[in-house]
Design an enzyme around this catalytic site. Structure first.
Site, mmCIF file in Angstrom:
data_model
loop_
_atom_site.group_PDB
_atom_site.id
_atom_site.type_symbol
_atom_site.label_atom_id
_atom_site.label_comp_id
_atom_site.label_asym_id
_atom_site.label_seq_id
_atom_site.Cartn_x
_atom_site.Cartn_y
_atom_site.Cartn_z
ATOM 1 N N GLU A 189 1.787 -9.636 28.458
ATOM 2 C CA GLU A 189 2.136 -11.023 28.784
ATOM 3 C C GLU A 189 3.366 -11.074 29.681
ATOM 4 O OE1 GLU A 189 2.474 -15.497 27.111
ATOM 5 O OE2 GLU A 189 1.730 -13.938 25.790
ATOM 6 N N HIS A 197 -7.290 -2.884 22.254
ATOM 7 C CA HIS A 197 -6.509 -1.649 22.155
ATOM 8 C C HIS A 197 -7.511 -0.503 21.996
ATOM 9 C CE1 HIS A 197 -3.160 -4.305 21.875
ATOM 10 N NE2 HIS A 197 -3.590 -4.819 20.736
ATOM 11 N N HIS A 251 -8.058 -14.672 39.300
ATOM 12 C CA HIS A 251 -8.258 -16.029 39.826
ATOM 13 C C HIS A 251 -6.893 -16.654 40.083
ATOM 14 C CE1 HIS A 251 -9.718 -20.125 40.318
ATOM 15 N NE2 HIS A 251 -8.798 -20.498 39.449
ATOM 16 N N GLY A 261 -5.662 -20.171 41.055
ATOM 17 C CA GLY A 261 -5.878 -21.584 41.315
ATOM 18 C C GLY A 261 -4.541 -22.299 41.449
#
Length: 141
Positions: free
Chosen positions: A63, A90, A107, A109
């Site tokens: 993240e 994992h 992607h 956007g």
């Protein structure tokens, strides 16, 4: 707009000071127009009780690199990025050494970015495969 690799890496590493990324010793090491890479050492700081890399530490790495990567496509003075969904598979355990996460855009956007993050060991073997969706928001005053 011309991509500046060194500026991007400096920005990401500076923003990591006094954060979870600093605690986990995550360092941003490479960037390109559609990817960002970071490393994290595997040591007791990121182990689960059985002495293996904790899946949560892998997700935190994924993240972190995926969210930071979205900064390449926004104006940080006017926009903010928020991770809204992450999934992780994992595939291999690790006890020590270094893992490297590379986020690649799937992607791009105006309001959503989708990233694939591959976490590999020193030999390039896949440790975790993650997918992160980021939302792009207008910065609040």
């Amino acid at each position: 707009m011309i991509f500046d690799r060194e500026k991007m890496l400096q920005l990401c590493n500076d923003w990591s000071k006094n954060t979870l990324m600093n605690t986990l010793e995550i360092v941003y090491t490479d960037a390109g127009e559609d990817f960002l890479t970071a490393t994290m050492p595997v040591n007791p700081r990121v182990h689960q009780p059985m002495g293996l890399l904790h899946g949560g530490a892998s997700v935190a790495l994924a993240e972190s690199v995926g969210s930071a990567a979205s900064l390449m496509f926004v104006n940080p003075e006017k926009q903010e990025v928020r991770g809204i969904e992450i999934s992780a598979n994992h595939l291999k355990s690790k006890r020590e050494g270094m893992v490297t996460a590379t986020a690649k855009i799937i992607h791009k956007g105006a309001s959503l970015h989708l990233w694939e993050i591959r976490i590999v060991d020193e030999e390039g073997k896949l440790i975790s495969l993650c997918k992160l969706t980021n939302m792009v928001l207008s910065r609040r005053s």
